[in-house]
Write an enzyme that holds these catalytic residues in place. Sequence first.
Site, PDB file in Angstrom:
ATOM      1  N   LYS A  37       0.817  -1.201   0.000  1.00  0.00           N
ATOM      2  CA  LYS A  37       0.000   0.000   0.000  1.00  0.00           C
ATOM      3  C   LYS A  37       0.856   1.257   0.000  1.00  0.00           C
ATOM      4  O   LYS A  37       0.360   2.353  -0.224  1.00  0.00           O
ATOM      5  CB  LYS A  37      -0.878   0.033   1.259  1.00  0.00           C
ATOM      6  CG  LYS A  37      -1.756  -1.181   1.420  1.00  0.00           C
ATOM      7  CD  LYS A  37      -2.409  -1.140   2.837  1.00  0.00           C
ATOM      8  CE  LYS A  37      -3.116  -2.425   3.143  1.00  0.00           C
ATOM      9  NZ  LYS A  37      -3.499  -2.519   4.553  1.00  0.00           N
ATOM     10  N   ASP A 100      15.032  -1.264   0.697  1.00  0.00           N
ATOM     11  CA  ASP A 100      15.837  -1.584   1.885  1.00  0.00           C
ATOM     12  C   ASP A 100      16.762  -2.740   1.533  1.00  0.00           C
ATOM     13  O   ASP A 100      17.868  -2.529   1.051  1.00  0.00           O
ATOM     14  CB  ASP A 100      14.900  -1.893   3.055  1.00  0.00           C
ATOM     15  CG  ASP A 100      15.651  -2.256   4.318  1.00  0.00           C
ATOM     16  OD1 ASP A 100      16.837  -1.902   4.422  1.00  0.00           O
ATOM     17  OD2 ASP A 100      15.070  -2.905   5.199  1.00  0.00           O
ATOM     18  N   ARG A 162       0.459   6.394   7.719  1.00  0.00           N
ATOM     19  CA  ARG A 162       0.545   6.565   6.266  1.00  0.00           C
ATOM     20  C   ARG A 162       0.071   7.945   5.834  1.00  0.00           C
ATOM     21  O   ARG A 162       0.431   8.450   4.782  1.00  0.00           O
ATOM     22  CB  ARG A 162      -0.327   5.527   5.547  1.00  0.00           C
ATOM     23  CG  ARG A 162       0.144   4.096   5.676  1.00  0.00           C
ATOM     24  CD  ARG A 162      -0.646   3.208   4.713  1.00  0.00           C
ATOM     25  NE  ARG A 162      -0.546   1.800   5.031  1.00  0.00           N
ATOM     26  CZ  ARG A 162       0.435   0.989   4.612  1.00  0.00           C
ATOM     27  NH1 ARG A 162       1.402   1.483   3.875  1.00  0.00           N
ATOM     28  NH2 ARG A 162       0.431  -0.284   4.928  1.00  0.00           N
TER      29      ARG A 162
HETATM   30  P1  5GP Z   1      12.969  -4.631   0.990  1.00  0.00           P
HETATM   31  O1  5GP Z   1      12.264  -5.794   0.360  1.00  0.00           O
HETATM   32  O2  5GP Z   1      13.752  -3.780   0.016  1.00  0.00           O
HETATM   33  O3  5GP Z   1      13.791  -5.049   2.162  1.00  0.00           O
HETATM   34  O4  5GP Z   1      11.892  -3.737   1.665  1.00  0.00           O
HETATM   35  C1  5GP Z   1      11.066  -2.933   0.969  1.00  0.00           C
HETATM   36  C2  5GP Z   1       9.731  -2.843   1.643  1.00  0.00           C
HETATM   37  O5  5GP Z   1       9.853  -2.899   3.062  1.00  0.00           O
HETATM   38  C3  5GP Z   1       9.120  -1.493   1.341  1.00  0.00           C
HETATM   39  O6  5GP Z   1       8.241  -1.609   0.254  1.00  0.00           O
HETATM   40  C4  5GP Z   1       8.381  -1.166   2.617  1.00  0.00           C
HETATM   41  O7  5GP Z   1       7.087  -1.695   2.558  1.00  0.00           O
HETATM   42  C5  5GP Z   1       9.131  -1.885   3.706  1.00  0.00           C
HETATM   43  N1  5GP Z   1      10.096  -0.998   4.401  1.00  0.00           N
HETATM   44  C6  5GP Z   1      11.442  -1.032   4.326  1.00  0.00           C
HETATM   45  N2  5GP Z   1      11.993  -0.073   5.088  1.00  0.00           N
HETATM   46  C7  5GP Z   1      10.974   0.597   5.645  1.00  0.00           C
HETATM   47  C8  5GP Z   1      10.890   1.740   6.520  1.00  0.00           C
HETATM   48  O8  5GP Z   1      11.872   2.342   6.963  1.00  0.00           O
HETATM   49  N3  5GP Z   1       9.647   2.150   6.865  1.00  0.00           N
HETATM   50  C9  5GP Z   1       8.520   1.519   6.432  1.00  0.00           C
HETATM   51  N4  5GP Z   1       7.360   2.029   6.844  1.00  0.00           N
HETATM   52  N5  5GP Z   1       8.550   0.468   5.605  1.00  0.00           N
HETATM   53  C10 5GP Z   1       9.766   0.003   5.212  1.00  0.00           C
END
Ligand code: 5GP
Length: 179
Positions: A37, A100, A162
């Site tokens: 979302k 991330d 959000r």
């Molecule tokens: P990845 O798969 O790259 O580790 O993470 C990406 C997803 O993790 C993003 O789409 C998001 O939903 C969530 N995410 C990663 N870091 C954060 C953060 O600092 N805050 C929030 N709210 N969501 C995060």
Amino acid sequence: MKVLLSESDLKNIVSRLAAAIAADCGGRRLLLVGLLKGCQPFLGDLCRALSSYNLPLTLDYLSAGSYVGTQSSGRVTIGDQLSAYNWPDYEVIIVDDIFDTGLTLSEVVAHLRRQGAVAVRTCVLLRKAGSTRVEFKPDYCGADIGNHFVVGYGLDFNERYRELPDIRVLSEEHYQGSK
Ligand code: 5GP
Ligand code: MG
């Protein structure tokens, strides 16, 4: 909570991203696929910024996630909401809120390629320092941030915050006791 990027910072970032996407598009049909979302305010503003470039633009959404609370679970779940497309007709850009570990985007790229997408690029509002786990870089990135957990402008902590108009660092007192 400390504001990391203000509304006007976000506006500038989105304008820059729209200009870069428009410059690379070469008049081809663009299909922006937002990851729900968290993509919502970002994708809405990005579309409005792109509208001044008069591109043939289509919008769609997928749900994808890997986070539980403030930690990556290491497993990505992808929804099946996408409409059917004649994929070779489109330049696909996947739009997500934050990069991330990179697992979410790399899995979604692979998923869309399995569906038949040929040209697939990725656009994120934010990229976190230091936690990339995959050999994969977003093609468009709005801003690099430190290794904080951030909320606002679509980003949540357990479905809260959000609605904030800016990006803030979630302070410890907010996650103590609510994990
Ligand atoms: P990845 O798969 O790259 O580790 O993470 C990406 C997803 O993790 C993003 O789409 C998001 O939903 C969530 N995410 C990663 N870091 C954060 C953060 O600092 N805050 C929030 N709210 N969501 C995060
Ligand atoms: Mg997400």
